[in-house]
Design an enzyme around this catalytic site. Sequence first.
Site, PDB file in Angstrom:
ATOM      1  N   ARG A 231     -10.136 -42.851  46.088  1.00 60.20           N
ATOM      2  CA  ARG A 231     -10.314 -43.547  47.354  1.00 60.20           C
ATOM      3  C   ARG A 231      -9.947 -42.588  48.484  1.00 60.20           C
ATOM      4  O   ARG A 231      -8.970 -41.842  48.372  1.00 60.20           O
ATOM      5  CB  ARG A 231      -9.418 -44.802  47.448  1.00 60.20           C
ATOM      6  CG  ARG A 231      -9.908 -45.980  46.624  1.00 60.20           C
ATOM      7  CD  ARG A 231     -11.220 -46.570  47.179  1.00 60.20           C
ATOM      8  NE  ARG A 231     -11.681 -47.704  46.389  1.00 60.20           N
ATOM      9  CZ  ARG A 231     -12.555 -47.624  45.379  1.00 60.20           C
ATOM     10  NH1 ARG A 231     -13.075 -46.464  45.035  1.00 60.20           N
ATOM     11  NH2 ARG A 231     -12.932 -48.721  44.741  1.00 60.20           N
ATOM     12  N   ASP A 255     -15.555 -37.131  46.907  1.00 58.73           N
ATOM     13  CA  ASP A 255     -16.591 -38.154  46.712  1.00 58.73           C
ATOM     14  C   ASP A 255     -16.294 -39.369  47.591  1.00 58.73           C
ATOM     15  O   ASP A 255     -17.109 -40.280  47.681  1.00 58.73           O
ATOM     16  CB  ASP A 255     -16.632 -38.583  45.233  1.00 58.73           C
ATOM     17  CG  ASP A 255     -17.784 -39.542  44.963  1.00 58.73           C
ATOM     18  OD1 ASP A 255     -18.927 -39.198  45.332  1.00 58.73           O
ATOM     19  OD2 ASP A 255     -17.538 -40.642  44.421  1.00 58.73           O
ATOM     20  N   GLU A 260     -15.100 -43.756  55.382  1.00 60.26           N
ATOM     21  CA  GLU A 260     -16.475 -43.730  54.866  1.00 60.26           C
ATOM     22  C   GLU A 260     -17.261 -45.015  55.119  1.00 60.26           C
ATOM     23  O   GLU A 260     -18.492 -45.018  55.072  1.00 60.26           O
ATOM     24  CB  GLU A 260     -16.473 -43.454  53.354  1.00 60.26           C
ATOM     25  CG  GLU A 260     -15.964 -44.631  52.514  1.00 60.26           C
ATOM     26  CD  GLU A 260     -15.976 -44.364  51.000  1.00 60.26           C
ATOM     27  OE1 GLU A 260     -15.509 -43.295  50.590  1.00 60.26           O
ATOM     28  OE2 GLU A 260     -16.474 -45.230  50.264  1.00 60.26           O
ATOM     29  N   HIS A 292     -19.716 -41.171  47.756  1.00 61.95           N
ATOM     30  CA  HIS A 292     -19.200 -42.210  46.856  1.00 61.95           C
ATOM     31  C   HIS A 292     -20.216 -42.475  45.727  1.00 61.95           C
ATOM     32  O   HIS A 292     -20.636 -43.608  45.493  1.00 61.95           O
ATOM     33  CB  HIS A 292     -18.885 -43.498  47.615  1.00 61.95           C
ATOM     34  CG  HIS A 292     -17.814 -44.306  46.958  1.00 61.95           C
ATOM     35  ND1 HIS A 292     -16.761 -44.861  47.647  1.00 61.95           N
ATOM     36  CD2 HIS A 292     -17.615 -44.650  45.661  1.00 61.95           C
ATOM     37  CE1 HIS A 292     -15.973 -45.512  46.805  1.00 61.95           C
ATOM     38  NE2 HIS A 292     -16.472 -45.397  45.594  1.00 61.95           N
TER      39      HIS A 292
END
Length: 345
Positions: A231, A255, A260, A292
Amino acid sequence: MIKVAFYDTKAYDKPSFEELAEKNNIEFRFLETKLNADTVSLAKGCDAVCVFVNDDVNKEVIDRLYYYGVKLIALRSAGYNNVDVRSAFGKVHVVHVPAYSPYSVAEHAIALLLTSVRRIHKAYNRTRDFNFSLNGLTGFNLNGKTVGVIGTGRIGRIFIDICKGFGMRVIAYDKFPAKNSEIEYVSTEKIFEESDIISLHCPLTDETKHIIDEAAIAKMKKGVVIINTSRGALIDAEALLKGIKDRKVGAACLDVYEEEADIFFEDRSGHILNDELLSRLISMPNVIVTSHQAFLTEEALSNIAETTVKNITSCFENDGICDNELCYRCGNIEHCMKERKERCF
Ligand code: NAD
């Protein structure tokens, strides 16, 4: 028929969920918008809402869902930091998909690591342009390096096994270390001090927020590679950028990103990105960002749909025990003490 408001629908979600809907007596109301206080009213008349990682299921949203008679929040993800499970207790049941494909995430973390340390992203762009020069592409071997893993749950342990296959030394930190494992558990201090590579696989909680901050980076080895597929808010992105500019952090593979929610998963090409910090990170030659995407494999998508549908139907069966419920009864969601054959409330 169980009516479900399906928030933040992506093109890749629909086929697998539509296929299962009819067989399971479920009617999905597919919505492109994310769930938040402004959009919660779209769930009126539904029995459940189905949400993803960037839906904001805070106390206000939960109270409104409860008022509308919504009985269930079904997450299509493993992580649940975006749902106020404490506020939902006694009002709306919360279920998640604990292990749809831990391999997809662990393998993506490795893909990012290999891409970064062997400069594959640069080589790919060069050869497409018929540039066959090797200048600046020198990498380093993973064999013999020390990797520090924070969080040794389903994904962390698969990541560890893969790293061992490369001949790496693995050290790990977990608040709840696995019993009878061969994992070498150490403090976070030691992880920061000894690791050539650090990979985050713990959930985002009040305790783990910014677990990688300026102080942590100061303790790290020069040239450390940091991987985050968990996260975004586990890393203080400002501190990471500073660590990169100071040449302390050798590479970052991200990622996920703290801010985000309004950026990832959408095509923003052709727009000016308003997030200066993300723009700066992406502009760095030693930062790789994916949007993500670590979970995104065919196997994972079909497991997510199957488990979510099963979770939903189980909660609406008479005397059904809500499958994969996140229970706040004893205030310990991570290590729920309830007997498995009962609902949280
Ligand atoms: P898991 O619950 O199996 O493992 C999490 C581990 O973290 C557990 O061993 C737990 O004891 C440990 N932990 C809890 N609190 C901790 C703390 N304060 N410090 C250190 N460790 C702590 O979860 P998982 O399936 O392995 O998933 C890990 C994380 O990966 C999820 O929380 C989610 O945020 C993330 N995830 C990301 C994607 C993606 O697409 N990028 C997909 C799935 C999951």
